[in-house]
Design a protein around this motif. Structure first.
Motif, mmCIF file in Angstrom:
data_model
loop_
_atom_site.group_PDB
_atom_site.id
_atom_site.type_symbol
_atom_site.label_atom_id
_atom_site.label_comp_id
_atom_site.label_asym_id
_atom_site.label_seq_id
_atom_site.Cartn_x
_atom_site.Cartn_y
_atom_site.Cartn_z
ATOM 1 N N THR A 144 0.837 -1.197 0.000
ATOM 2 C CA THR A 144 0.000 0.000 0.000
ATOM 3 C C THR A 144 0.874 1.249 0.000
ATOM 4 O O THR A 144 2.071 1.186 0.282
ATOM 5 N N ALA A 145 0.259 2.375 -0.311
ATOM 6 C CA ALA A 145 0.977 3.652 -0.348
ATOM 7 C C ALA A 145 0.318 4.625 0.616
ATOM 8 O O ALA A 145 -0.900 4.568 0.856
ATOM 9 N N MET A 146 1.126 5.529 1.168
ATOM 10 C CA MET A 146 0.571 6.537 2.064
ATOM 11 C C MET A 146 -0.262 7.528 1.265
ATOM 12 O O MET A 146 0.054 7.843 0.114
ATOM 13 N N MET A 147 -1.310 8.019 1.902
ATOM 14 C CA MET A 147 -2.167 8.991 1.250
ATOM 15 C C MET A 147 -2.535 10.087 2.236
ATOM 16 O O MET A 147 -2.338 9.949 3.451
ATOM 17 N N ALA A 148 -3.050 11.175 1.701
ATOM 18 C CA ALA A 148 -3.510 12.283 2.533
ATOM 19 C C ALA A 148 -4.786 12.842 1.923
ATOM 20 O O ALA A 148 -5.025 12.732 0.714
ATOM 21 N N GLU A 149 -5.611 13.442 2.782
ATOM 22 C CA GLU A 149 -6.894 13.982 2.335
ATOM 23 C C GLU A 149 -7.040 15.410 2.832
ATOM 24 O O GLU A 149 -6.626 15.739 3.949
ATOM 25 N N CYS A 150 -7.597 16.244 1.996
ATOM 26 C CA CYS A 150 -7.855 17.623 2.396
ATOM 27 C C CYS A 150 -9.186 17.676 3.140
ATOM 28 O O CYS A 150 -10.231 17.291 2.579
ATOM 29 N N PRO A 151 -9.206 18.117 4.385
ATOM 30 C CA PRO A 151 -10.465 18.148 5.140
ATOM 31 C C PRO A 151 -11.449 19.192 4.630
ATOM 32 O O PRO A 151 -12.635 19.129 4.944
ATOM 33 N N ARG A 152 -10.974 20.148 3.809
ATOM 34 C CA ARG A 152 -11.880 21.194 3.317
ATOM 35 C C ARG A 152 -12.528 20.800 1.990
ATOM 36 O O ARG A 152 -13.757 20.790 1.863
ATOM 37 N N CYS A 153 -11.706 20.460 0.987
ATOM 38 C CA CYS A 153 -12.266 20.189 -0.338
ATOM 39 C C CYS A 153 -12.387 18.704 -0.648
ATOM 40 O O CYS A 153 -12.942 18.324 -1.683
#
Length: 768
Positions: free
Chosen positions: A665-674
């Motif tokens: 798996t790969a690390m991911m990030a999410e924008c809490p606004r958009c």
């Protein structure tokens, strides 16, 4: 990886040692390859072993400091010059490769040269201790060089903090940059900063008077400065235009105080190797420090810490007697102490204890050496005993005693060379005596066959073979050499008047004496008793009588000739020894060093507090012990963990491998606004809206299922307890695999906060 033993090492080491190196290298390579396979197959967050295995010092410098290709340059230069001059030749060669001399170029050259100066290039000084180099302006418009130091430049690293300044000056001259011209305010800022640091942060290794600090600052060719290391502002001179921070610059202060000034002799040694001129003032600094020390301004006791005993003070008769040499247990920065001395000091000094000394350097670790001069003690009844066997030691430990003489401290000659100090006169010892005796016998040839046989025996092992006193006296008389040290009193501080008083007592007491237990029992005389103590001559006090070993009676009779009617009270000790016995005088005590117990050392596994088997969070479910097995009984626990995604099937998880398809798996990030999602993002904020990206999420983890699956992989019995952590403190919230924790728990191992198993050990350099 393919060649871990350089051709130079193979050519310069014996065959057995080369085989030993090859064996170690092959085993390291096997373990490295095994670790690499495990990393790749188990879905570790980093699928390769991060630590590289350079083949030699040159490659290590290139990997840690750079620039690319410098390893081959270092190897080429090593074939043309000695290691001492290598850093300077390297700096010269590297600087020529730059078309334009700027801050970055000078910083790179300085760091690489310093790394080469401090092999095996494993300290943080070159990589993190120097944060940069700048070309700045003097008030007259000329350029000067400023070196910025940070915290990893430590006082304990003598070579790097002394060598960095000399190297910087060498590079400054190569670049054609003028000298640093400090202003009065900058000088006062340094003095004030040193005071505040000592008062509010911590002590330095050397207590340097303000006038010496000013003397040095006005002569330094470069500016020693640095970044702020402590959030403590300087009360005065804090808004100077050429000093960027109003806070304490700990790294720079240590380089100035403990490096350039405190280690002035070491700096001088490096200066001489480099061929630099303009540093002659350092000799005056070294002289001023010695003067401050000798006049009591710096006694070595100013920074004594409670609970760390002072074992001897500077120049004290009966302190640790200097003896030069090496034993199998000693080498550079290791100090040989007699094991009986350690016991008599109630084990405040043991193998590995760090000692602070005043010669030849600042300290070293204590190691036991049984072939040096043992301690001498006095008991409550006045008896004086040389503790040279277990029976005497046991008797001393059962009684009340005072140590009259600490015994020898074995110092490596290499330490004196390394610290660039003059050799202090040692006390007369066995290895000195045998050389004198052999030399005189080769010149005069006066000894009988029996005495020559004794000389040959002693030559083979001068530390353990002691001749009978009669043989020692004959050899001394026939060759005119001093008597064997075993039968020589510690007469360094005795006067002619005292020896005359002792002679008269012997002349009157010996005819009336009686023999018993291998001793001569003489009438008690308080003044004679005091003189015997002063010369550390072993004797017993029995029923108001003085009992002397027969070998001491014979030795004193040979040396002082008590039955010859002559008054020697007005003669010096060397004169009266020569006139009475016809032999030479040698100082028995010689020079002594001050010594005190330094920072306690330890050997043991480094653990977090409280100890942890695996960096895996359990929240409050694990109870006070943070036990993952206990937490697994609750089945599922909500934990804040890393966000990861399977690039094959799209499954979102926290695991390194997808539990559905088994792919990484790969690390991911999410924008809490958009709501935008990013894979392995390098930026901290969302490119669309500028909001900070969220890289973790709270997830429901089935601990029971996870633990049972990992236990099956381990082929290990379940541990009694498996300690995790309440929560992860790393930024990504990436946990360790439970499998590692299971293995550690069953082996009694614990993990440190950086994910490593650490063992702290005392660094004891051995000769053999």
């Amino acid at each position: 990886m393919d060649n871990h033993i350089s051709a130079v090492m193979r050519a310069s080491t014996p065959l057995e040692l080369s085989k030993y190196y090859e064996y170690i290298t092959s085993r390291v390579k096997e373990e490295y390859e095994l670790a690499s396979r495990v990393r790749a197959e188990t879905g570790s967050p980093v699928p390769v072993v991060e630590v590289s295995l350079p083949s030699d010092m040159a490659e290590r410098v290139e990997v840690l400091v750079g620039p690319r290709g410098v390893a081959s340059l270092i190897r080429d230069l090593l074939e043309k010059c000695d290691e001492d001059i290598l850093p300077f030749r390297l700096a010269e060669t590297l600087l020529k490769r730059y078309d334009r001399i700027n801050d970055d170029a000078l910083s790179q050259v300085l760091k690489v040269s310093l790394a080469v100066m401090t092999p095996p290039c494993i300290t943080a000084a070159p990589t993190e201790g120097i944060t940069g180099v700048k070309i700045k302006k003097n008030n007259d418009g000329s350029n000067y060089l400023a070196v910025y130091f940070a915290g990893p430049i430590r006082s304990a690293g003598g070579t790097e903090i002394a060598g960095a300044v000399v190297l910087a000056d060498y590079i400054r001259r190569l670049a054609g940059i003028s000298k640093y011209q400090p202003t009065d305010q900058e000088v006062r800022r340094y003095i004030e900063e040193l005071r505040v640091y000592r008062r509010k942060v911590g002590r330095f290794q050397y207590n340097v008077p303000d006038e010496i600090v000013e003397f040095v600052l006005r002569r330094l060719p470069i500016e020693i400065t640095g970044v702020a290391t402590d959030p403590i502002p300087v009360p005065a001179y804090k808004d100077l235009p050429r000093v960027e921070t109003p806070y304490l610059r700990g790294g720079a202060l240590r380089v100035l105080n403990d490096g350039v000034i405190g280690r002035a002799k070491k700096v001088l040694k490096i200066v001489k190797v480099s061929g630099l001129d303009g540093w002659e003032w350092l000799e005056e600094v070294a002289a001023k420090l010695s003067e401050a020390k000798s006049t009591g301004k710096n006694t070595g006791l100013d920074d004594v810490v409670g609970g760390r005993p002072v074992l001897s003070t500077p120049g004290r008769f009966g302190g640790f007697r200097i003896r030069y040499g090496r034993a199998p247990t000693t080498s550079m920065a290791a100090l040989g102490i007699h094991p009986y001395t350690m016991r008599l000091m109630e084990n405040f000094v043991v193998a590995g204890t760090q000692l602070r000394i005043d010669y030849p350097g600042k300290g070293g670790i204590a190691v036991p050496v049984s072939s040096i001069e043992p301690p001498v003690v006095i008991f409550r009844d006045g008896s004086v005993m040389r503790i040279d066997n277990e029976e005497k030691l046991a008797e001393a430990e059962r009684s009340e005693y005072k140590i009259l003489f600490n015994g020898d401290i074995l110092i490596s000659f290499g330490d004196c060379v390394e610290n660039n100090v003059k050799l202090q006169p040692p006390g007369y010892c066995e290895e000195w005596w045998i050389q004198e005796a052999l030399l005189e016998e080769s010149r005069k040839g006066r000894l009988s066959d029996e005495d020559r046989r004794w000389l040959e025996k002693i030559r083979r092992d001068p530390y353990r073979i002691i001749p009978p006193v009669e043989v020692a006296c004959r050899i001394s008389h026939k060759l005119g050499v001093p008597i064997h040290p075993r039968f020589m009193p510690f007469w360094d501080r005795i006067s002619g008047r005292e020896i005359e008083r002792l002679r008269r007592w012997l002349a009157s007491a010996i005819p009336k004496a009686r023999k018993g237990w291998g001793m001569l029992i003489l009438d008690y005389d308080p003044e004679a008793k005091s003189i015997l103590e002063k010369m550390l001559i072993e004797h017993l006090v029995l029923d108001h009588k003085i009992a002397l070993d027969l070998h001491w009676v014979k030795s004193l009779n040979f040396l002082f000739r008590p039955f010859i009617r002559v008054d020697v009270s007005k003669s010096s000790v060397p004169e009266l020894i020569s006139s009475l016995s016809g032999t030479s005088f040698r100082p028995r005590m010689g020079s002594t060093v001050s010594a005190r117990v330094g920072r306690p050392e330890k050997a043991g596994q480094r653990r977090m507090k409280p100890p942890v088997h695996v960096l895996f969070p359990v929240g409050m479910a694990g109870g006070p012990q943070r036990d993952i097995i206990t937490a697994a009984n609750t089945r599922s626990v909500v934990l804040e963990l890393v966000r990861r995604v399977c690039l094959t099937c799209g499954e979102k998880t926290w695991m390194n491998r997808c539990k559905h398809c088994g792919k990484p798996t790969a690390m991911m990030a999410e924008c809490p606004r958009c709501g935008a999602e990013y894979i392995e993002p390098e930026q901290e904020k969302c490119p669309r809206c500028g909001e900070e990206l969220k890289r973790t999420w709270k997830q429901l983890v089935n601990l029971k299922e996870l633990y049972e699956n990992e236990l099956m992989k381990a082929y290990e019995p379940p541990p009694r307890v498996l300690k995790g952590v309440r929560a992860l403190t790393n930024k990504s919230k990436q946990p360790e695999e439970l499998l590692k924790g299971i293995l550690r728990a069953n082996l009694g191992l614990y993990v440190y906060k950086d994910g490593t198993i650490r063992f702290d050990a005392v660094n004891a350099p051995l000769t053999h």
